[in-house]
Design a protein around this motif. Structure first.
Motif, PDB file in Angstrom:
ATOM      1  N   ARG A  39       7.028  11.430  -0.353  1.00  0.00           N
ATOM      2  CA  ARG A  39       6.164  12.598  -0.506  1.00  0.00           C
ATOM      3  C   ARG A  39       6.287  13.180  -1.912  1.00  0.00           C
ATOM      4  NH1 ARG A  39       6.406  17.820  -0.601  1.00  0.00           N
ATOM      5  NH2 ARG A  39       8.665  17.845  -0.282  1.00  0.00           N
ATOM      6  N   LYS A  40       7.523  13.272  -2.435  1.00  0.00           N
ATOM      7  CA  LYS A  40       7.735  13.814  -3.782  1.00  0.00           C
ATOM      8  C   LYS A  40       7.144  12.911  -4.850  1.00  0.00           C
ATOM      9  CE  LYS A  40      11.965  16.365  -2.652  1.00  0.00           C
ATOM     10  NZ  LYS A  40      13.437  16.441  -2.858  1.00  0.00           N
ATOM     11  N   ALA A  41       7.289  11.601  -4.625  1.00  0.00           N
ATOM     12  CA  ALA A  41       6.778  10.648  -5.618  1.00  0.00           C
ATOM     13  C   ALA A  41       5.259  10.705  -5.703  1.00  0.00           C
ATOM     14  CB  ALA A  41       7.236   9.236  -5.250  1.00  0.00           C
TER      15      ALA A  41
ATOM     16  N   ARG B 255       0.855  -1.197   0.000  1.00  0.00           N
ATOM     17  CA  ARG B 255       0.000   0.000   0.000  1.00  0.00           C
ATOM     18  C   ARG B 255       0.889   1.246   0.000  1.00  0.00           C
ATOM     19  NH1 ARG B 255      -4.822   0.106   4.262  1.00  0.00           N
ATOM     20  NH2 ARG B 255      -5.477  -1.651   2.972  1.00  0.00           N
ATOM     21  N   PRO B 256       1.453   1.593  -1.152  1.00  0.00           N
ATOM     22  CA  PRO B 256       2.421   2.702  -1.229  1.00  0.00           C
ATOM     23  C   PRO B 256       1.824   4.077  -0.938  1.00  0.00           C
ATOM     24  CG  PRO B 256       1.862   1.896  -3.424  1.00  0.00           C
ATOM     25  CD  PRO B 256       1.273   0.925  -2.461  1.00  0.00           C
ATOM     26  N   GLU B 257       0.506   4.209  -1.037  1.00  0.00           N
ATOM     27  CA  GLU B 257      -0.097   5.525  -0.822  1.00  0.00           C
ATOM     28  C   GLU B 257      -0.159   5.912   0.649  1.00  0.00           C
ATOM     29  OE1 GLU B 257      -3.444   2.531  -0.539  1.00  0.00           O
ATOM     30  OE2 GLU B 257      -1.655   2.834  -1.776  1.00  0.00           O
ATOM     31  N   ASN B 258       0.116   4.970   1.544  1.00  0.00           N
ATOM     32  CA  ASN B 258      -0.004   5.240   2.978  1.00  0.00           C
ATOM     33  C   ASN B 258       1.377   5.347   3.625  1.00  0.00           C
ATOM     34  OD1 ASN B 258      -0.805   5.459   5.628  1.00  0.00           O
ATOM     35  ND2 ASN B 258      -1.428   3.323   5.829  1.00  0.00           N
ATOM     36  N   PRO B 259       1.786   6.550   4.075  1.00  0.00           N
ATOM     37  CA  PRO B 259       3.131   6.724   4.656  1.00  0.00           C
ATOM     38  C   PRO B 259       3.205   6.379   6.142  1.00  0.00           C
ATOM     39  CG  PRO B 259       2.006   8.833   4.548  1.00  0.00           C
ATOM     40  CD  PRO B 259       1.056   7.832   3.958  1.00  0.00           C
ATOM     41  N   ALA B 260       2.095   5.970   6.755  1.00  0.00           N
ATOM     42  CA  ALA B 260       2.077   5.734   8.202  1.00  0.00           C
ATOM     43  C   ALA B 260       3.139   4.742   8.669  1.00  0.00           C
ATOM     44  CB  ALA B 260       0.677   5.255   8.631  1.00  0.00           C
ATOM     45  N   PRO B 261       3.400   3.644   7.950  1.00  0.00           N
ATOM     46  CA  PRO B 261       4.456   2.715   8.416  1.00  0.00           C
ATOM     47  C   PRO B 261       5.825   3.379   8.519  1.00  0.00           C
ATOM     48  CG  PRO B 261       3.067   1.643   6.786  1.00  0.00           C
ATOM     49  CD  PRO B 261       2.678   3.081   6.791  1.00  0.00           C
ATOM     50  N   LEU B 262       6.123   4.301   7.603  1.00  0.00           N
ATOM     51  CA  LEU B 262       7.410   5.017   7.661  1.00  0.00           C
ATOM     52  C   LEU B 262       7.493   5.850   8.925  1.00  0.00           C
ATOM     53  CD1 LEU B 262       7.726   6.123   3.922  1.00  0.00           C
ATOM     54  CD2 LEU B 262       9.168   4.426   5.104  1.00  0.00           C
TER      55      LEU B 262
ATOM     56  N   ARG C 279      17.769   8.047   7.687  1.00  0.00           N
ATOM     57  CA  ARG C 279      17.484   7.304   6.453  1.00  0.00           C
ATOM     58  C   ARG C 279      15.976   7.211   6.207  1.00  0.00           C
ATOM     59  NH1 ARG C 279      21.650   3.901   8.235  1.00  0.00           N
ATOM     60  NH2 ARG C 279      20.150   2.343   8.995  1.00  0.00           N
ATOM     61  N   VAL C 280      15.239   6.983   7.285  1.00  0.00           N
ATOM     62  CA  VAL C 280      13.773   6.859   7.144  1.00  0.00           C
ATOM     63  C   VAL C 280      13.180   8.208   6.751  1.00  0.00           C
ATOM     64  CG1 VAL C 280      11.616   6.336   8.324  1.00  0.00           C
ATOM     65  CG2 VAL C 280      13.644   4.940   8.767  1.00  0.00           C
ATOM     66  N   LYS C 281      13.721   9.300   7.315  1.00  0.00           N
ATOM     67  CA  LYS C 281      13.220  10.630   6.956  1.00  0.00           C
ATOM     68  C   LYS C 281      13.436  10.910   5.477  1.00  0.00           C
ATOM     69  CE  LYS C 281      13.448  13.038  11.412  1.00  0.00           C
ATOM     70  NZ  LYS C 281      14.088  14.144  12.180  1.00  0.00           N
ATOM     71  N   ARG C 282      14.617  10.486   4.960  1.00  0.00           N
ATOM     72  CA  ARG C 282      14.876  10.693   3.525  1.00  0.00           C
ATOM     73  C   ARG C 282      13.878   9.866   2.689  1.00  0.00           C
ATOM     74  NH1 ARG C 282      20.344  10.682   5.277  1.00  0.00           N
ATOM     75  NH2 ARG C 282      20.583   8.463   4.763  1.00  0.00           N
ATOM     76  N   MET C 283      13.585   8.665   3.175  1.00  0.00           N
ATOM     77  CA  MET C 283      12.613   7.814   2.478  1.00  0.00           C
ATOM     78  C   MET C 283      11.231   8.482   2.474  1.00  0.00           C
ATOM     79  SD  MET C 283      13.764   4.114   4.040  1.00  0.00           S
ATOM     80  CE  MET C 283      12.286   3.283   3.466  1.00  0.00           C
TER      81      MET C 283
END
Length: 546
Positions: free
Chosen positions: A542-544, A508-515, A533-537
């Motif tokens: 967000r950009k993608a 589910r790439p649309e959901n950033p909650a796991p990050l 590293r996680v912040k950069r991800m």
């Protein structure tokens, strides 16, 4: 007539026997039979067959067989009458044996014989015999008969052979509404709903007029398929004055396909509505979790002077459970008792469930213990109630008692117990029940069972084992990976959390909650390099998505 001294003839007796059959008056029928024997009419094949038919209609197979055996000459009508009697009164195997006896007697079957013997084969799951007999009906020239063909359609459908069912339907010389209903129902029963709707449309082309049965079957099909537009078209053809069965099907279809508002609109447009239609509407609101609206409808139905039945109360108890309204639940219980329905097991099960859901385990157990007979649902409901109230000891003891009483647990029983073990961290008990479910009771684990076990492993610190189970059972499950990620945070397992996050972002790439959860876990564990590293991800994500 007797007082006038007029001697009855065969026609008189045929009429009187017909009246006894229609009324189910076997005692008068016996007297008429005795009078016929006295007057010598019992030697007449037509009259004797009528006597046989009377006993059959009155469900006296022994008497019918005695009359048949006493016949000096047995023609196709008398053979068909006795075959029909045994077929329709739950003795299909005897009916088949009689058919073969008729064969040996050299009597050729007619259309009615084939209809009833095919029905007997359907009842007794004798596909091989049924197939042979239908092929024989075709060779005798009866395959195109609407009644023979429709019975063959039903028979083949019962055995899951839609190809032969459709072939029997296509072989018909003329297709009645009943034969169209048989093939439409066959397709619906085996999940071929789109084809069933296509056949319904073909009825118009062939000039066949759908009846209530057609519409009810198809509305059920539309409900299963979520085919609102097709359901609306069927409703339009039925008008706004359907009978109770059709009206309930209309309301149920709208509730499942178009939202409860559509169901209410259809309900209000009906010129009259009975308890069946009200039940469908109330059930629709309960299924949609509109608890208070369902209760309001129940009260409105009472004001209309309609008597609530078992189905009404079942839905209303569900509404009370959902609303957690113990006061309303008690009032419904009182109505059930006053209506003499307190001994109905499904309602007792509903009351156990309602009391438990409304917070009163005491009342639930009191109801359960007061039941004269309990089925599997009763036991499972009570086990679940103990688990939901955190009374694991009571649940385990009741489970043992359940097995001693010979009741079989089912999937939901183990779901409740495993869920309790998970939330209580009872690793050994949880795995014991899981393996008993599979090995002792032969129940194949479903998703919910695996999720409970994964959660149990995670809560008890067995993160690696939990990860392996997720990979094995739920490689693409958001819920399973989310449960694992939550367990990783509890035990600060950054490595497995990272893999769980990766899988969640893939599914589910649309959901950033796991990050976000992974970043928080890394921070709590003091892994600041990983946080960066996680912040950069997160920024790349967000950009993608922008």
């Amino acid at each position: 007539m007797d007082l006038e001294g007029i001697r009855p003839n065969s026609v008189t007796f045929l009429w009187i026997l017909g009246a006894c059959s229609n009324l189910g008056d076997v005692e008068t029928g016996r007297k008429i039979h005795a009078r016929m024997v006295f007057l010598g009419w019992d030697t007449d094949t037509v009259v004797s067959t009528a006597i046989l038919g009377m006993y059959s209609k009155c469900e006296k197979l022994g008497d019918a067989k005695k009359v048949f055996d006493s016949l000096r000459r047995k023609d196709v009508v008398s053979w068909t009458a006795i075959i029909t009697a045994f077929s329709q009164l739950g003795r299909p195997r005897v009916a088949l044996e009689l058919f073969w006896e008729m064969d040996l007697d050299g009597v050729k079957p007619n259309e009615s014989t084939f209809v009833n013997i095919l029905a007997a084969c359907t009842y007794m799951d004798a596909l091989e015999d049924g197939d042979k007999l239908y092929k024989r009906a075709i060779s005798c020239g009866y395959g195109a008969d609407v009644f023979v063909g429709s019975t063959a359609v039903t028979m083949y459908s019962r055995f899951g052979n839609l190809v032969e069912a459709k072939a029997a339907f296509d072989h018909l010389r003329e297709k009645s509404t009943g034969s169209w209903n048989a093939i439409v129902r066959a397709y619906i029963q085996h999940g071929h709903i789109s084809q069933a709707i296509s056949l319904y449309k073909e009825m118009d082309v062939h000039g066949a007029e759908p009846d209530t049965f057609t519409h009810v079957c198809l509305l059920g099909a539309c409900s299963s398929l979520g085919a609102l537009e097709e359901g609306e078209r069927i409703h339009a053809r039925m008008g706004d004055k359907p009978d109770g069965l059709a009206g309930s099907a209309i309301v149920a279809m709208y509730a499942k396909c178009g939202g409860i508002e559509h169901a209410m609109t259809a309900f209000t447009k009906m010129s009259s509505s009975n308890v069946v239609v009200w039940n469908a509407l109330i059930a629709g609101y309960v299924q949609g979790e509109h608890w208070q609206e369902a209760l309001d409808l129940y009260h409105a139905m009472n004001l209309e002077g309609l008597e609530a039945d078992i189905y009404t109360f079942s839905s209303v108890l569900g509404a009370c459970s959902g609303a957690k309204d113990l006061s309303e639940g008690r009032a419904v219980h009182a109505r059930i008792v006053s209506g003499g329905l307190e001994v109905v097991v499904p309602l007792q099960n509903g009351l156990v469930n309602m009391f438990a859901k409304c917070g009163s385990l005491t009342l639930a157990l009191e109801m359960f213990r007061g039941m004269a007979s309990r089925n599997t649902v009763s036991w499972n409901s009570m086990v679940t109630a103990f688990c939901q109230h955190g009374e694991g000891g009571g649940a385990f003891e009741l489970f043992k008692e359940m097995l001693l009483e010979g009741a079989e647990p089912h999937e939901q029983t183990f779901t409740s117990i495993l869920n309790f073990c998970s939330h209580s961290g009872l690793l050994q008990d949880g795995f014991g029940y899981f393996f008993d479910m599979v090995d002792e009771f032969g129940i194949a684990p479903v998703d919910e069972h695996y999720r409970c076990v994964i959660d149990l492993l995670g809560r008890t610190g067995h993160i690696a084992a939990a990860e392996k189970m997720v990979e094995h059972a739920f490689p693409g499950s958001v819920i399973a990976w989310t449960s694992l990620l939550a367990a990783c945070r509890t035990y600060r397992n950054v490595e497995i959390a990272a893999r769980a996050t990766e899988e969640l972002m893939r599914v589910r790439p649309e959901n950033p909650a796991p990050l976000v959860q992974l970043a928080n876990l890394c921070a709590e564990a003091g892994r600041w390099d990983a946080v960066e590293r996680v912040k950069r991800m997160m920024e790349e994500h967000r950009k993608a998505r922008a």
